[in-house]
Design a protein around this motif. Structure first.
Motif, short mmCIF file in Angstrom:
data_model
loop_
_atom_site.label_atom_id
_atom_site.label_comp_id
_atom_site.label_asym_id
_atom_site.label_seq_id
_atom_site.Cartn_x
_atom_site.Cartn_y
_atom_site.Cartn_z
N ALA A 84 0.82 -1.21 0.00
CA ALA A 84 0.00 0.00 0.00
C ALA A 84 0.85 1.26 0.00
O ALA A 84 0.41 2.31 -0.47
CB ALA A 84 -0.93 0.00 1.21
N GLU A 85 2.06 1.18 0.55
CA GLU A 85 2.93 2.35 0.57
C GLU A 85 3.46 2.61 -0.83
O GLU A 85 4.03 1.72 -1.46
CB GLU A 85 4.09 2.12 1.54
CG GLU A 85 3.67 2.01 3.00
CD GLU A 85 3.07 3.31 3.52
OE1 GLU A 85 3.52 4.38 3.08
OE2 GLU A 85 2.16 3.24 4.35
N ALA A 86 3.27 3.82 -1.33
CA ALA A 86 3.67 4.13 -2.70
C ALA A 86 3.97 5.61 -2.83
O ALA A 86 3.71 6.40 -1.92
CB ALA A 86 2.58 3.70 -3.69
N SER A 87 4.52 5.97 -3.98
CA SER A 87 4.72 7.38 -4.35
C SER A 87 4.07 7.60 -5.70
O SER A 87 3.87 6.66 -6.47
CB SER A 87 6.22 7.71 -4.43
OG SER A 87 6.86 7.45 -3.20
N LEU A 88 3.72 8.84 -5.98
CA LEU A 88 3.06 9.19 -7.23
C LEU A 88 3.71 10.44 -7.81
O LEU A 88 3.82 11.46 -7.12
CB LEU A 88 1.57 9.41 -7.00
CG LEU A 88 0.72 9.85 -8.21
CD1 LEU A 88 0.77 8.81 -9.33
CD2 LEU A 88 -0.72 10.10 -7.78
N PHE A 89 4.15 10.34 -9.07
CA PHE A 89 4.80 11.46 -9.73
C PHE A 89 4.09 11.75 -11.05
O PHE A 89 3.60 10.83 -11.71
CB PHE A 89 6.27 11.16 -9.98
CG PHE A 89 7.06 10.93 -8.71
CD1 PHE A 89 7.61 11.99 -8.01
CD2 PHE A 89 7.22 9.64 -8.22
CE1 PHE A 89 8.33 11.78 -6.86
CE2 PHE A 89 7.93 9.42 -7.05
CZ PHE A 89 8.49 10.49 -6.37
N PHE A 90 4.08 13.01 -11.43
CA PHE A 90 3.38 13.45 -12.63
C PHE A 90 4.38 13.99 -13.66
O PHE A 90 5.43 14.51 -13.32
CB PHE A 90 2.36 14.53 -12.30
CG PHE A 90 1.40 14.14 -11.20
CD1 PHE A 90 0.41 13.20 -11.43
CD2 PHE A 90 1.51 14.68 -9.93
CE1 PHE A 90 -0.46 12.82 -10.43
CE2 PHE A 90 0.65 14.32 -8.92
CZ PHE A 90 -0.34 13.39 -9.16
N GLY A 138 8.17 10.63 -12.97
CA GLY A 138 7.78 11.92 -13.50
C GLY A 138 8.57 13.03 -12.82
O GLY A 138 9.35 12.77 -11.89
N LYS A 139 8.38 14.25 -13.23
CA LYS A 139 9.21 15.35 -12.75
C LYS A 139 8.54 16.20 -11.68
O LYS A 139 9.12 17.17 -11.22
CB LYS A 139 9.60 16.24 -13.94
CG LYS A 139 10.42 15.49 -14.99
CD LYS A 139 10.76 16.39 -16.14
CE LYS A 139 11.60 15.64 -17.18
NZ LYS A 139 11.95 16.48 -18.35
N SER A 140 7.33 15.85 -11.27
CA SER A 140 6.64 16.68 -10.29
C SER A 140 5.73 15.83 -9.42
O SER A 140 5.25 14.76 -9.84
CB SER A 140 5.80 17.76 -11.01
OG SER A 140 5.04 18.51 -10.08
N ASP A 141 5.50 16.28 -8.18
CA ASP A 141 4.52 15.61 -7.32
C ASP A 141 3.25 16.44 -7.21
O ASP A 141 2.40 16.19 -6.36
CB ASP A 141 5.10 15.34 -5.93
CG ASP A 141 5.46 16.62 -5.17
OD1 ASP A 141 5.39 17.71 -5.78
OD2 ASP A 141 5.80 16.52 -3.98
N MET A 182 -5.07 14.61 -19.85
CA MET A 182 -4.37 13.51 -19.18
C MET A 182 -2.87 13.65 -19.42
O MET A 182 -2.43 13.84 -20.56
CB MET A 182 -4.86 12.16 -19.70
CG MET A 182 -6.31 11.84 -19.40
SD MET A 182 -6.61 11.37 -17.67
CE MET A 182 -6.23 9.62 -17.71
N VAL A 183 -2.08 13.55 -18.34
CA VAL A 183 -0.62 13.63 -18.44
C VAL A 183 -0.03 12.31 -17.95
O VAL A 183 -0.65 11.60 -17.16
CB VAL A 183 -0.07 14.81 -17.60
CG1 VAL A 183 -0.64 16.13 -18.08
CG2 VAL A 183 -0.36 14.60 -16.12
N PRO A 184 1.18 11.97 -18.40
CA PRO A 184 1.81 10.76 -17.87
C PRO A 184 2.00 10.85 -16.36
O PRO A 184 2.30 11.93 -15.83
CB PRO A 184 3.16 10.73 -18.60
CG PRO A 184 2.97 11.56 -19.81
CD PRO A 184 1.99 12.64 -19.41
N CYS A 185 1.82 9.73 -15.68
CA CYS A 185 2.08 9.68 -14.24
C CYS A 185 2.62 8.31 -13.88
O CYS A 185 2.41 7.33 -14.62
CB CYS A 185 0.82 10.02 -13.43
SG CYS A 185 -0.60 8.95 -13.73
N THR A 186 3.33 8.23 -12.78
CA THR A 186 4.00 7.01 -12.38
C THR A 186 3.73 6.71 -10.92
O THR A 186 4.01 7.54 -10.04
CB THR A 186 5.52 7.11 -12.59
OG1 THR A 186 5.79 7.57 -13.90
CG2 THR A 186 6.18 5.76 -12.38
#
Length: 201
Positions: free
Chosen positions: A119-125, A132-135, A143-147
């Motif tokens: 459940a612990e995760a990070s999300l970047f855009f 990605g280069k931003s949080d 819609m933009v790429p996200c990871t």
């Protein structure tokens, strides 16, 4: 004078319906336990999420999300799993993945072999080879790429992973109703079976 009939104490009386009522109650309990066991036992239900095809866009409330593919990379003593997808801000203000609890309350990952839930995760855009280069996700954009980034303890060989995404509700999280508003997971959630490529160390 004929003898008076012997009276039985109330404590020793047994009504005809008392015994069948007990057996009926026992039967109901047994049927309930058997039904629970046949439905999957008493383990936490992790396969009750609405399954959607990869690439399907879902509205989670403050943001929309679609999962496309995943990559698992082995480190020296750990694993990192990247889930590549697309995100869109549905609100009128910027969304910060950590501050707005988007990852904590909306996303999780389960491995189909060892059934481990991470459940612990990070999300970047934004675009990037892995991250990605931003949080922060700004409003008013398509819609933009996200990871999504997960760090499971282990990662046995598999062709796919299950990614869970929950709809979020804007609620007051303070116990005294002080207006501490946060995005919290609702009862509606989705599951994506995301194909994964494994890169061993």
């Amino acid at each position: 004078m004929p003898p008076s009939p012997r009276r039985t104490p109330a404590s020793s009386r047994r009504t005809p319906a008392s015994l069948p009522a007990r057996w009926l109650l026992v039967g109901i309990v047994v049927l309930a336990l058997a039904g629970t066991w046949l439905a999957g036992g008493f383990e936490k239900a992790t396969d009750r999420l609405t399954r959607l095809p990869v690439g399907t866009e879902v509205d989670l409330g403050p943001m929309s999300f679609a999962a496309d593919r995943a990559q698992a990379r082995q480190r020296t003593n750990s694993w990192t799993v990247y889930v590549f997808g697309r995100c869109r801000n549905n609100t009128d203000a910027p969304l910060a993945s950590t501050k707005d609890r988007l990852v904590r309350n909306a996303f999780s990952m389960q491995h189909p072999v060892n059934r481990q839930v991470t459940a612990e995760a990070s999300l970047f855009f934004g675009p990037g080879e892995t991250l990605g280069k931003s949080d922060v996700l700004n409003p008013g954009t398509p819609m933009v790429p996200c990871t999504l980034v997960f760090d499971p303890d282990e990662f046995p060989a598999t062709d796919y992973i299950s990614v869970g995404a929950s709809e979020l509700e804007w609620i007051d999280a303070s116990p005294t109703g002080e207006g501490q508003m946060v995005w919290s997971a609702s009862r509606m959630a989705y599951r994506f079976e995301v194909p994964v490529v494994i890169e061993p160390a």
